[in-house]
Design a protein around this motif. Sequence first.
Motif, PDB file in Angstrom:
ATOM      1  N   MET A 248      39.686  38.493  21.106  1.00  0.00           N
ATOM      2  CA  MET A 248      40.903  38.308  21.831  1.00  0.00           C
ATOM      3  C   MET A 248      40.288  36.982  22.857  1.00  0.00           C
ATOM      4  N   SER A 249      41.262  36.099  23.003  1.00  0.00           N
ATOM      5  CA  SER A 249      40.728  34.952  24.199  1.00  0.00           C
ATOM      6  C   SER A 249      40.763  35.587  25.301  1.00  0.00           C
ATOM      7  N   ARG A 250      39.966  34.872  26.303  1.00  0.00           N
ATOM      8  CA  ARG A 250      39.763  35.410  27.660  1.00  0.00           C
ATOM      9  C   ARG A 250      41.108  35.352  28.401  1.00  0.00           C
ATOM     10  N   PRO A 251      41.442  36.135  29.124  1.00  0.00           N
ATOM     11  CA  PRO A 251      42.618  36.114  29.999  1.00  0.00           C
ATOM     12  C   PRO A 251      42.484  35.135  31.181  1.00  0.00           C
ATOM     13  N   LEU A 252      43.464  34.481  31.473  1.00  0.00           N
ATOM     14  CA  LEU A 252      43.532  33.470  32.581  1.00  0.00           C
ATOM     15  C   LEU A 252      43.928  33.799  33.919  1.00  0.00           C
ATOM     16  N   PHE A 253      43.396  33.648  35.364  1.00  0.00           N
ATOM     17  CA  PHE A 253      44.005  33.858  36.289  1.00  0.00           C
ATOM     18  C   PHE A 253      43.998  32.715  36.971  1.00  0.00           C
ATOM     19  N   LEU A 254      44.999  32.516  37.876  1.00  0.00           N
ATOM     20  CA  LEU A 254      45.209  31.230  38.574  1.00  0.00           C
ATOM     21  C   LEU A 254      44.926  31.506  40.089  1.00  0.00           C
ATOM     22  N   VAL A 255      44.172  30.648  40.656  1.00  0.00           N
ATOM     23  CA  VAL A 255      43.577  30.292  42.098  1.00  0.00           C
ATOM     24  C   VAL A 255      44.005  29.004  42.702  1.00  0.00           C
ATOM     25  N   ASP A 256      44.005  29.096  43.917  1.00  0.00           N
ATOM     26  CA  ASP A 256      44.676  28.022  44.684  1.00  0.00           C
ATOM     27  C   ASP A 256      43.526  26.792  44.588  1.00  0.00           C
ATOM     28  N   ALA A 257      42.199  27.033  44.730  1.00  0.00           N
ATOM     29  CA  ALA A 257      40.928  26.271  44.389  1.00  0.00           C
ATOM     30  C   ALA A 257      40.016  26.971  43.662  1.00  0.00           C
ATOM     31  N   LEU A 258      39.367  26.126  42.932  1.00  0.00           N
ATOM     32  CA  LEU A 258      38.260  26.821  41.932  1.00  0.00           C
ATOM     33  C   LEU A 258      37.055  27.162  42.862  1.00  0.00           C
ATOM     34  N   PRO A 259      36.542  28.270  42.674  1.00  0.00           N
ATOM     35  CA  PRO A 259      35.184  28.244  43.480  1.00  0.00           C
ATOM     36  C   PRO A 259      33.916  27.616  42.786  1.00  0.00           C
ATOM     37  N   ALA A 260      32.727  27.408  43.507  1.00  0.00           N
ATOM     38  CA  ALA A 260      31.665  26.979  43.212  1.00  0.00           C
ATOM     39  C   ALA A 260      30.970  28.062  42.257  1.00  0.00           C
ATOM     40  N   ILE A 261      29.973  27.469  41.456  1.00  0.00           N
ATOM     41  CA  ILE A 261      29.128  28.380  40.663  1.00  0.00           C
ATOM     42  C   ILE A 261      28.653  29.461  41.489  1.00  0.00           C
ATOM     43  N   GLY A 262      28.664  30.636  40.985  1.00  0.00           N
ATOM     44  CA  GLY A 262      28.121  31.795  41.611  1.00  0.00           C
ATOM     45  C   GLY A 262      29.173  32.829  41.772  1.00  0.00           C
ATOM     46  N   ARG A 263      28.863  33.827  42.901  1.00  0.00           N
ATOM     47  CA  ARG A 263      29.857  35.039  43.248  1.00  0.00           C
ATOM     48  C   ARG A 263      31.104  34.723  43.618  1.00  0.00           C
ATOM     49  N   PHE A 264      32.016  35.235  43.286  1.00  0.00           N
ATOM     50  CA  PHE A 264      33.671  35.085  44.010  1.00  0.00           C
ATOM     51  C   PHE A 264      34.319  36.306  43.652  1.00  0.00           C
ATOM     52  N   VAL A 265      35.138  36.760  44.578  1.00  0.00           N
ATOM     53  CA  VAL A 265      35.719  37.849  44.604  1.00  0.00           C
ATOM     54  C   VAL A 265      37.208  37.305  44.313  1.00  0.00           C
ATOM     55  N   LEU A 266      37.695  37.629  43.337  1.00  0.00           N
ATOM     56  CA  LEU A 266      39.257  37.402  42.964  1.00  0.00           C
ATOM     57  C   LEU A 266      40.212  38.629  43.572  1.00  0.00           C
ATOM     58  N   GLU A 267      40.983  38.189  44.328  1.00  0.00           N
ATOM     59  CA  GLU A 267      41.846  39.412  45.191  1.00  0.00           C
ATOM     60  C   GLU A 267      43.349  38.632  45.022  1.00  0.00           C
ATOM     61  N   GLY A 268      44.066  39.405  46.160  1.00  0.00           N
ATOM     62  CA  GLY A 268      45.495  39.204  45.916  1.00  0.00           C
ATOM     63  C   GLY A 268      46.110  39.531  44.915  1.00  0.00           C
ATOM     64  N   ALA A 269      47.345  38.618  44.546  1.00  0.00           N
ATOM     65  CA  ALA A 269      48.235  39.255  43.296  1.00  0.00           C
ATOM     66  C   ALA A 269      47.443  39.368  42.196  1.00  0.00           C
ATOM     67  N   GLU A 270      46.443  38.133  41.948  1.00  0.00           N
ATOM     68  CA  GLU A 270      45.586  37.847  40.867  1.00  0.00           C
ATOM     69  C   GLU A 270      44.704  39.093  40.577  1.00  0.00           C
ATOM     70  N   GLY A 271      43.973  39.233  41.657  1.00  0.00           N
ATOM     71  CA  GLY A 271      43.066  40.313  41.668  1.00  0.00           C
ATOM     72  C   GLY A 271      43.650  41.758  41.270  1.00  0.00           C
ATOM     73  N   ARG A 272      44.556  42.104  41.797  1.00  0.00           N
ATOM     74  CA  ARG A 272      45.437  43.188  41.633  1.00  0.00           C
ATOM     75  C   ARG A 272      45.837  43.427  40.040  1.00  0.00           C
ATOM     76  N   HIS A 273      46.212  42.330  39.554  1.00  0.00           N
ATOM     77  CA  HIS A 273      46.688  42.390  38.368  1.00  0.00           C
ATOM     78  C   HIS A 273      45.460  42.493  37.324  1.00  0.00           C
ATOM     79  N   ALA A 274      44.413  41.669  37.509  1.00  0.00           N
ATOM     80  CA  ALA A 274      43.310  41.898  36.796  1.00  0.00           C
ATOM     81  C   ALA A 274      42.550  43.392  36.959  1.00  0.00           C
ATOM     82  N   ALA A 275      42.323  43.610  38.123  1.00  0.00           N
ATOM     83  CA  ALA A 275      41.670  45.043  38.301  1.00  0.00           C
ATOM     84  C   ALA A 275      42.519  46.350  37.914  1.00  0.00           C
ATOM     85  N   ASP A 276      43.891  46.240  38.336  1.00  0.00           N
ATOM     86  CA  ASP A 276      44.671  47.355  38.341  1.00  0.00           C
ATOM     87  C   ASP A 276      45.282  47.602  37.198  1.00  0.00           C
ATOM     88  N   VAL A 277      46.014  46.372  36.770  1.00  0.00           N
ATOM     89  CA  VAL A 277      46.930  46.280  35.374  1.00  0.00           C
ATOM     90  C   VAL A 277      46.195  45.993  34.001  1.00  0.00           C
TER      91      VAL A 277
END
Length: 243
Positions: free
Chosen positions: A1-30
């Motif tokens: 299965m292909s990797r799911p896509l989540f949209l953010v206002d601006a793409l982060p730099a290489i490294g650690r990033f916290v995906l939160e908000g509506a997209e983070g809830r969908h990824a983590a909880d749904v």
Amino acid sequence: MSRPLFLVDALPAIGRFVLEGAEGRHAADVQRLQPGEELLLGDGLGGLAPATVVSASKGSLLLDVGAVARTEPPQPRLVVAQGLAKGDRGELAVQAMTEVGVDEILPWAAARSVTQWRGDRGAKSRDKWAATAREAAKQARRAWVPAVGGTPDVSTKNLAARMAAGSAFVLHEEAVVRLAAVDLPDAGDLILVVGPEGGVAPAELATFTEAGAVPVRLGDNVLRTSTAGVAAISLLNTRLGRW
């Protein structure tokens, strides 16, 4: 299965990033993504970055983000002026056209549109189309989210004025020329007009042809307003080498 896509206002730099908000809830909880699983982050403007889940918590994911890859917008741009339709037919059209590759959608206030977008209702309806396009772009893993124009809708006069800057075709059941046979541009906007349930009115067709648009047909069958644009874009994708 292909990797799911989540949209953010601006793409982060290489490294650690916290995906939160509506997209983070969908990824983590749904979707309940777990450590080690991979996904894509996108900005809807051609940028995609691979990411791996480091840890998951309620409503958010800690990600390890890779390098951003940029995708140029396709040429020509496929722009559909979609006649406002009653019920959920407009949203169905937006969803399907986004999945098959439309680049811009113009909500068109046609003379025969039963539904009219006025005031707050118009703004809310346009926002719903934009949200539908965004979700469909995620489903299709698209780097570019289609723009939904209109303020909140586009008049026949304004649509005709826009046709002067590009190539335009009007889907019409009485047209003689088939969309499969017309010459297509190499760049710029390729505007396709899809009428509402009652079709394109004669006066509107005259306005569009005076602006340089060519009436075309898909085949012998008459399609619904919710499916005509999807069929036309599918045909254009094949002719333009996108598919």
